[in-house]
Scaffold this active site. Structure first.
Site, PDB file in Angstrom:
ATOM      1  N   TRP A  10       8.979   7.825   2.786  1.00 12.83           N
ATOM      2  CA  TRP A  10       8.198   7.900   2.084  1.00 12.83           C
ATOM      3  C   TRP A  10       6.979   8.780   2.249  1.00 12.83           C
ATOM      4  O   TRP A  10       6.303   9.487   1.441  1.00 12.83           O
ATOM      5  CB  TRP A  10       7.849   6.491   1.196  1.00 12.83           C
ATOM      6  CG  TRP A  10       8.794   5.985   0.407  1.00 12.83           C
ATOM      7  CD1 TRP A  10       9.361   4.882   0.654  1.00 12.83           C
ATOM      8  CD2 TRP A  10       9.511   6.627  -0.660  1.00 12.83           C
ATOM      9  NE1 TRP A  10      10.598   4.580  -0.370  1.00 12.83           N
ATOM     10  CE2 TRP A  10      10.570   5.604  -1.059  1.00 12.83           C
ATOM     11  CE3 TRP A  10       9.308   7.631  -1.692  1.00 12.83           C
ATOM     12  CZ2 TRP A  10      11.515   5.865  -2.215  1.00 12.83           C
ATOM     13  CZ3 TRP A  10      10.144   7.792  -2.717  1.00 12.83           C
ATOM     14  CH2 TRP A  10      11.262   6.897  -3.006  1.00 12.83           C
ATOM     15  N   ASP A  17      -0.750   5.260  -0.175  1.00  5.71           N
ATOM     16  CA  ASP A  17       0.507   4.775  -1.299  1.00  5.71           C
ATOM     17  C   ASP A  17       0.749   3.332  -1.073  1.00  5.71           C
ATOM     18  O   ASP A  17       1.388   3.032   0.117  1.00  5.71           O
ATOM     19  CB  ASP A  17       1.741   5.758  -0.773  1.00  5.71           C
ATOM     20  CG  ASP A  17       2.988   5.510  -1.724  1.00  5.71           C
ATOM     21  OD1 ASP A  17       2.894   4.447  -2.479  1.00  5.71           O
ATOM     22  OD2 ASP A  17       3.914   6.215  -1.591  1.00  5.71           O
ATOM     23  N   LYS A  19       7.824  -1.990  -8.253  1.00  3.38           N
ATOM     24  CA  LYS A  19       8.001  -2.955  -6.958  1.00  3.38           C
ATOM     25  C   LYS A  19       7.145  -4.452  -7.377  1.00  3.38           C
ATOM     26  O   LYS A  19       7.924  -5.302  -7.190  1.00  3.38           O
ATOM     27  CB  LYS A  19       7.620  -2.316  -5.911  1.00  3.38           C
ATOM     28  CG  LYS A  19       8.662  -1.009  -5.632  1.00  3.38           C
ATOM     29  CD  LYS A  19       8.337  -0.251  -4.230  1.00  3.38           C
ATOM     30  CE  LYS A  19       9.159   1.054  -4.288  1.00  3.38           C
ATOM     31  NZ  LYS A  19      10.436   0.995  -4.262  1.00  3.38           N
TER      32      LYS A  19
END
Length: 362
Positions: A103, A173, A197
């Site tokens: 990511w 993030d 999530k």
């Protein structure tokens, strides 16, 4: 109700049962208005209340100080990979990225499409099984910003401490660990997180950003890609993902009613300890992927010594009601995602299954 699965999906992921039950009750007739909230105008007083309340819940639960906007946007965290450099990376400046896995790499690649970006620290040499130490992170005072990924879902590693960037804006993030533990929001210039999530279903992304960064949105950007557009309109410039925001609202209230981020952290450590202890005490039958000091409290990654045995583990666990234990396709192995809404009993059941599987195959 039929027995629910032991849901260890990495995202979209488990939601609190209480939230799902309330949403079911309000699905057809939201609070007596004779319609579902999915059917109302986003300009209605009913939705504006949900919108405003959701932003206020973030402020309450995360202790967001004055001087920050809370934006509820669309496009997932992946759109933020581009919006951040569009808004915060002017010509002649360079953005710094800490490379911790898949990511972080995706965010870095998008920034390179917009402007100058460089990797200031990386754990690639360790197969992204650890977080670079804070002293390894090179923070030049002229950086436009420093970007980190607080938790890498694929490698199962997590920042235990955050770098002190001084006057350089720190961007994070936090898609996979937001509200899983208390953090000092004032240390960050911008925090973003896709909901699917730890915050609710997919479809909405929260961006928590300092006011001064919003004021400087470049005027040449398309309207929808300016943070200033959404800040000026309370995230109602265009039709928002109404139902996703509503579900996020319910999840935030659930977190609040359970005791907030402090209680979430206590529970997360308690339940992941069950699985990590099983790995560590297995005599090498199970091998943890992440270095112990950087282990994630959200994504437990582990391997067996034989890939065929891993396939058998997935097959047998699936038959026992466990979902989502197969590792990411890019790395293989096994992974249990233990987000806030995953119950302790699910983790206990997984640890017991792991023990039984070892007895039968060790």
């Amino acid at each position: 109700m039929e027995k629910r699965a032991y849901n260890f999906n990495a995202g979209p992921a488990a939601l609190p049962l209480e939230v799902l039950q309330q949403a079911r009750e309000e699905l057809v007739n939201y609070r007596g208005i004779g319609m579902s909230l999915m059917e109302v105008s986003h300009r209605s007083k009913e939705y504006e209340q949900v919108n405003d309340e959701t932003q206020q819940l973030f402020r309450e639960l995360m202790g967001i100080p004055e001087g920050y906007h809370v934006l509820l946007l669309q496009g997932g965290a992946s759109t933020q990979f581009s919006m951040i450099p569009m808004n915060l990376l002017p010509p002649g400046k360079t953005a710094g990225y800490v490379m911790t896995g898949s990511w972080a790499e995706k965010a870095y690649k998008e920034a390179k499409l917009i402007g100058e970006a460089q990797i200031v620290a990386s754990s690639e040499a360790d197969n992204f099984a650890k977080i670079p130490s804070l002293k390894e992170i090179s923070i030049h005072p002229d950086l436009a910003y420093l970007h980190i990924t607080s938790n890498e879902t694929i490698g199962g590693i997590q920042f235990q401490q955050f770098p002190d960037t001084g006057n350089v804006p720190l961007v994070a993030d936090m898609s996979s660990d937001i509200l899983s533990r208390p953090i000092d929001v004032s240390s960050f210039a911008l925090i973003y997180a896709g909901a699917q999530k730890n915050l609710g279903p997919s479809g909405v992304t929260v961006v928590i950003v300092r006011n001064e960064l919003v004021q400087d949105s470049p005027k040449h950007l398309p309207t929808m890609f300016r943070y200033s557009t959404h800040a000026a309109n309370q995230s109602l410039y265009n039709t928002p993902p109404v139902y996703s925001v509503y579900m996020m609202n319910l999840v935030l209230k659930w977190v609040r009613d359970q005791g907030g981020a402090i209680e979430m952290e206590r529970r997360n450590r308690e339940k992941t300890k069950l699985i990590y202890d099983m790995i560590d005490q297995s005599g090498g039958f199970y091998r943890g992927v992440a270095h112990p000091e950087d282990r994630s409290q959200m994504n437990v990654t582990f391997r067996l010594n034989d890939e065929e045995l891993e396939k058998q583990f997935v097959k047998e666990s699936s038959a026992q009601g466990f979902v989502g234990l197969k590792g990411h396709r890019s790395v293989g192995g096994l992974r249990a995602s233990t987000y806030n809404a995953v119950p302790y009993d699910s983790c206990k059941a997984l640890a017991e299954f792991m023990g039984d599987f070892q007895k039968r195959n060790g």
